[in-house]
Design a protein around this motif. Sequence first.
Motif, PDB file in Angstrom:
ATOM      1  N   PHE A 178       0.798  -1.256   0.124  1.00  0.00           N
ATOM      2  CA  PHE A 178       0.081   0.070   0.145  1.00  0.00           C
ATOM      3  C   PHE A 178       0.842   1.335   0.100  1.00  0.00           C
ATOM      4  O   PHE A 178       0.370   2.440  -0.083  1.00  0.00           O
ATOM      5  CB  PHE A 178      -0.914  -0.125   1.131  1.00  0.00           C
ATOM      6  CG  PHE A 178      -0.499  -0.508   2.552  1.00  0.00           C
ATOM      7  CD1 PHE A 178       0.380   0.544   3.180  1.00  0.00           C
ATOM      8  CD2 PHE A 178      -0.821  -1.635   3.078  1.00  0.00           C
ATOM      9  CE1 PHE A 178       0.810   0.195   4.495  1.00  0.00           C
ATOM     10  CE2 PHE A 178      -0.197  -1.822   4.275  1.00  0.00           C
ATOM     11  CZ  PHE A 178       0.681  -0.989   5.018  1.00  0.00           C
ATOM     12  N   HIS A 179       2.163   1.015   0.205  1.00  0.00           N
ATOM     13  CA  HIS A 179       3.095   2.219   0.028  1.00  0.00           C
ATOM     14  C   HIS A 179       3.190   2.560  -1.419  1.00  0.00           C
ATOM     15  O   HIS A 179       3.762   1.627  -2.093  1.00  0.00           O
ATOM     16  CB  HIS A 179       4.538   2.059   0.793  1.00  0.00           C
ATOM     17  CG  HIS A 179       4.278   2.018   2.390  1.00  0.00           C
ATOM     18  ND1 HIS A 179       4.290   2.923   3.075  1.00  0.00           N
ATOM     19  CD2 HIS A 179       4.223   1.022   3.089  1.00  0.00           C
ATOM     20  CE1 HIS A 179       4.087   2.776   4.291  1.00  0.00           C
ATOM     21  NE2 HIS A 179       3.971   1.481   4.325  1.00  0.00           N
ATOM     22  N   ALA A 180       3.050   3.673  -1.819  1.00  0.00           N
ATOM     23  CA  ALA A 180       3.159   4.032  -3.410  1.00  0.00           C
ATOM     24  C   ALA A 180       4.723   3.948  -3.896  1.00  0.00           C
ATOM     25  O   ALA A 180       5.597   4.423  -2.922  1.00  0.00           O
ATOM     26  CB  ALA A 180       2.562   5.338  -3.540  1.00  0.00           C
ATOM     27  N   GLU A 181       5.073   3.624  -4.925  1.00  0.00           N
ATOM     28  CA  GLU A 181       6.434   3.597  -5.358  1.00  0.00           C
ATOM     29  C   GLU A 181       6.781   4.983  -5.490  1.00  0.00           C
ATOM     30  O   GLU A 181       6.173   5.793  -6.112  1.00  0.00           O
ATOM     31  CB  GLU A 181       6.395   2.808  -6.507  1.00  0.00           C
ATOM     32  CG  GLU A 181       6.238   0.958  -6.607  1.00  0.00           C
ATOM     33  CD  GLU A 181       6.641   0.551  -7.796  1.00  0.00           C
ATOM     34  OE1 GLU A 181       7.837   0.645  -8.227  1.00  0.00           O
ATOM     35  OE2 GLU A 181       5.682  -0.231  -8.380  1.00  0.00           O
ATOM     36  N   GLY A 182       8.144   5.211  -5.141  1.00  0.00           N
ATOM     37  CA  GLY A 182       8.662   6.522  -5.301  1.00  0.00           C
ATOM     38  C   GLY A 182       8.178   7.479  -4.400  1.00  0.00           C
ATOM     39  O   GLY A 182       8.429   8.834  -4.505  1.00  0.00           O
TER      40      GLY A 182
END
Length: 322
Positions: A178-182
């Motif tokens: 759930f952590h967005a890439e970048g």
Amino acid sequence: MSGVQATVDRGLANLEVLDATLRDLAAADPSIRVLTADSRISGKLVPFAREYPQNMVEIGIAEQNLVGVAAGLASCGKKPFVVSPACFLTSRSLEQIKVDVSYGQNAVRLIGISAGISYGPLGASHHSIADFAALRAMPGVLVIAPGDNCETEAAIRLAAAADGAVYVRLGKRPVSCFHAEGAGPVVVDRATRLRDGRDVAIVATGETVHIALGAADILREHGVDSSVLSVPMVRPLDVDAVVSAAKGARAVVVLEEHSVHGGLGEACASVLMAAGVGVPFRALGIPDEPIVNGDQLEVLAHYGIDAGGVAHVVGALLDGRR
């Protein structure tokens, strides 16, 4: 800890993330040791065992010995990672964790796998719903429950760098990141605000973070604005983040795959009371009753720990119905 390296695929299962991260760590640190108490588990760590056979120890189904051997290795300057089902690691070996790890101040990394009710149909003997309560009471033991692969990698790296004992609680079911890439470094030593909202603060740890996000989606469709706080570090708790989230909301709901006694819910309630934050509050967990058997998600839904159940509780709190 400033962040994590991109060593794992975001779609892997927890044990695959664990294996990949341990291999990366062992490449730079020869003191890493991995100890297991079940050949089936060590079999899932085959890539590590193949690359570092001298760093892998299979104790057999003897969890007390597993923790005792790990404490001995830690006292000799090694960095032991103990990998065993959470239900056995935190109950069968509780005395060894208390005496050899906590009291002995040995930096053992306890990795409890298939935690919570991941073993669903196997019943209460295989559930670990009191591990937060037990280990939160152990002096000097960090307690971490990652919610996705990014947090799992970060937790293993934090454990490797820690000077003291760490318990990392991993589920069994593959979960998406759930952590967005970048979006920047993923950390587990403090909470992460995944959504911002003014109506309700949903605080969650471990796999229940995904449930919290699903509930927020449902609530948004009904005009309710939710903030979602991922709290991987259950002890020590990120007090400032919890208090800040609660002060900005009309109600607070805490989710955890754990007994309602002694876990994140009670920790948050204590913190908010001490801070004088008086908002409607509800902690959702496994109630004080013999737990039902079944698939993990079915059991959670039975106790109202699913997106729809959480949304219903939030609606009741906001309407003044408790």
